[in-house]
Write an enzyme that holds these catalytic residues in place. Sequence first.
Site, PDB file in Angstrom:
ATOM      1  N   GLU A 375       0.825  -1.208   0.000  1.00 19.13           N
ATOM      2  CA  GLU A 375       0.000   0.000   0.000  1.00 19.13           C
ATOM      3  C   GLU A 375       0.860   1.259   0.000  1.00 19.13           C
ATOM      4  O   GLU A 375       0.530   2.244  -0.667  1.00 19.13           O
ATOM      5  CB  GLU A 375      -0.952  -0.005   1.209  1.00 19.13           C
ATOM      6  CG  GLU A 375      -1.951  -1.157   1.220  1.00 19.13           C
ATOM      7  CD  GLU A 375      -2.807  -1.219  -0.040  1.00 19.13           C
ATOM      8  OE1 GLU A 375      -3.044  -0.168  -0.668  1.00 19.13           O
ATOM      9  OE2 GLU A 375      -3.237  -2.329  -0.405  1.00 19.13           O
ATOM     10  N   HIS A 505     -13.157  -6.525  -4.739  1.00 14.23           N
ATOM     11  CA  HIS A 505     -12.885  -5.848  -6.006  1.00 14.23           C
ATOM     12  C   HIS A 505     -14.050  -5.948  -6.982  1.00 14.23           C
ATOM     13  O   HIS A 505     -14.270  -5.039  -7.787  1.00 14.23           O
ATOM     14  CB  HIS A 505     -11.619  -6.426  -6.629  1.00 14.23           C
ATOM     15  CG  HIS A 505     -10.449  -6.449  -5.705  1.00 14.23           C
ATOM     16  ND1 HIS A 505     -10.305  -7.412  -4.719  1.00 14.23           N
ATOM     17  CD2 HIS A 505      -9.377  -5.630  -5.596  1.00 14.23           C
ATOM     18  CE1 HIS A 505      -9.197  -7.179  -4.045  1.00 14.23           C
ATOM     19  NE2 HIS A 505      -8.617  -6.107  -4.547  1.00 14.23           N
TER      20      HIS A 505
END
Length: 805
Positions: A375, A505
């Site tokens: 991230e 997702h």
Amino acid sequence: MSGSFWLLLSFAALTAAQSTTEELAKTFLETFNYEAQELSYQSSVASWNYNTNITDENAKNMNEAGAKWSAYYEEQSKLAQTYPLAEIQDAKIKRQLQALQQSGSSVLSADKSQRLNTILNAMSTIYSTGKACNPNNPQECLLLEPGLDNIMENSKDYNERLWAWEGWRAEVGKQLRPLYEEYVALKNEMARANNYEDYGDYWRGDYEEEWTGGYNYSRNQLIQDVEDTFEQIKPLYQHLHAYVRAKLMDTYPSRISRTGCLPAHLLGDMWGRFWTNLYPLTVPFGQKPNIDVTDAMVNQNWDARRIFKEAEKFFVSVGLPNMTQGFWENSMLTEPGDGRKVVCHPTAWDLGKGDFRIKMCTKVTMDDFLTAHHEMGHIQYDMAYAAQPFLLRNGANEGFHEAVGEIMSLSAATPNHLKTIGLLSPAFSEDNETEINFLLKQALTIVGTLPFTYMLEKWRWMVFKGAIPKEQWMQKWWEMKRNIVGVVEPVPHDETYCDPASLFHVANDYSFIRYYTRTIYQFQFQEALCQIAKHEGPLHKCDISNSTEAGKKLLEMLSLGRSEPWTLALERVVGAKNMNVTPLLNYFEPLFTWLKEQNRNSFVGWDTDWRPYSDQSIKVRISLKSALGEKAYEWNDNEMYLFRSSIAYAMREYFSKVKNQTIPFVEDNVWVSDLKPRISFNFFVTFSNNVSDVIPRSEVEDAIRMSRSRINDAFRLDDNSLEFLGIEPTLSPPYRPPVTIWLIVFGVVMGAIVVGIVLLIVSGIRNRRKNDQAGSEENPYASVDLNKGENNPGFQHADDVQTSF
């Protein structure tokens, strides 16, 4: 005047026109960049507030801010379309106009655009707030994070894993199904209005490049490259699959087939996406020091902030910048303790105006340690291209953005790096066995996920294209899952489910092929950066931390953003324009060699016919045409509902009368699989409160025997036309359809005629006997001319008598 003069004059006029158009476009884009930054930032902040505090008020604010941004973008997109690209020479201006001329969802009508936003918000909320309840304790209802994910990461209880897996899909997937059907239709409409074939084609457009010098790339080329690289990866995956299957048999000895697919709920997380958590069950050399440093992190009192600070140190060591002060003040690095509902799935945010944040419910594990690097890699990319114009502040393609953090994770996971940060003992020494342990752990995360990613996106591309009708979504999903991934559903799912949308997702409208391409890119980048860092030895031992030369090369590429084709950006770092799977295969070569030796006496591959529930399933065959002829009805969802309800009735009767138990079986407890067009299918039954508690086949068979006639009558069939394989036919009379009146009358009349004939015959016999008694001793046949060949009808052979019956 000469012809050359006029040619020169025409060229000058054309150049002036192009210059004028280009200058106007440049001014237009400068204004857009200034205005867009503020409106986009307001929308992003509202979205952040909703994701970190799910309330109706925050949803309303997010929708309002999003609507303002969308309206502005739609207006600017239409203005951008007034600038002919053919008259633009400056590559940077042209790329910005190309991006802005794509209208996105703004091409939809206001009503449809609003409906699409409502659907997307609803899907996100359902995903983030969905719960599954423990059948053994119905009051214990768990969110995905934390709760269900802990079960799927750590539990070795087959049944506990099953109720968590099924509960999540029954709760979330079923709610999402009607929304996802609308989503597909609206997204396809949007894509086609933007001159794409469908929404999958629209997503693939992220990789499209129109450039000179061999740097162009088409949407169809992406499909071909993914297919080609997957074929190269498949042998390594098949051997990893066979090894994992053998190890799972040790943990679940009666639940795994030696040659079959792997049950989907046993693979380390809720989706079987990453197999990382299978490492304790599959570690090759368990006597060696553990290279999963979770315990060390816990023992050293690491927390979420420490995890992200260590990730920051890694990036700084290669010459990349520190996180901003605002990052540390505004990020959500742990789940809030104040009762707020949040979206826990890790995401990196570039809100604009230099505001960078990460949202993650971090746990103190090695897995989250590596996720933090991933991230933060996104944030480093965001910061690197922040100086680019607004429309070029993005990754060269979506896979590049995902790959950057993964490069750092490859180095951060090495035993050498873990020793330098104190998570492995300085005395830890690497040998062939620790090397295999390390590579297997890496493969469980990296190789194990590639078929999952490839298959999921292939399914979605086919759905968007219309190649899979919605009536077959789940059927094709699990067919592809078995064929491509070697993974099987633990219980069958019908078309009321939407299993793909049980993944973040999918529910949140993310393209997924990025996670496939990023894996290929990350090893290409790693190989190139390790060469720059002057690493010597196998690729899997390379740690680029502290190499500012490698960091400098990486930063040069990151700072380009989307200002140049990704093919050119890739070439600048790795020397090649396209995806190349060779570095990945080289990285895992020692493991591949070892796996082939381990699997020498094992079956490599998988039998797609095996199901975990096969042993307790009963096969049904139904013959409507042969039983009912022209009166045969269509077998549809309603008939299947009636069948399942009939079996539920039979189970209630059986448990009530045979076991003296009142069990409220319903149709949902009857699981149907492998439905064929000629009406055959399999089914099994579970207890009403626990999907993992399957009723033995023998008891289901006894229940069917008890209620066989009731089941037959429900469908106007008999034992031969409604066949339960393995259950012998009963002695009850077969069902007969009603007979018409004329047949009854005809039967009565013909019966009377037959009775009359019989009476005449009997009467004739009696008369003849009387005559015989009264007659003399003369030849009884003297008066008969035998040459005439007359026969007495009363003595004809029965087979020679023909009737009209």
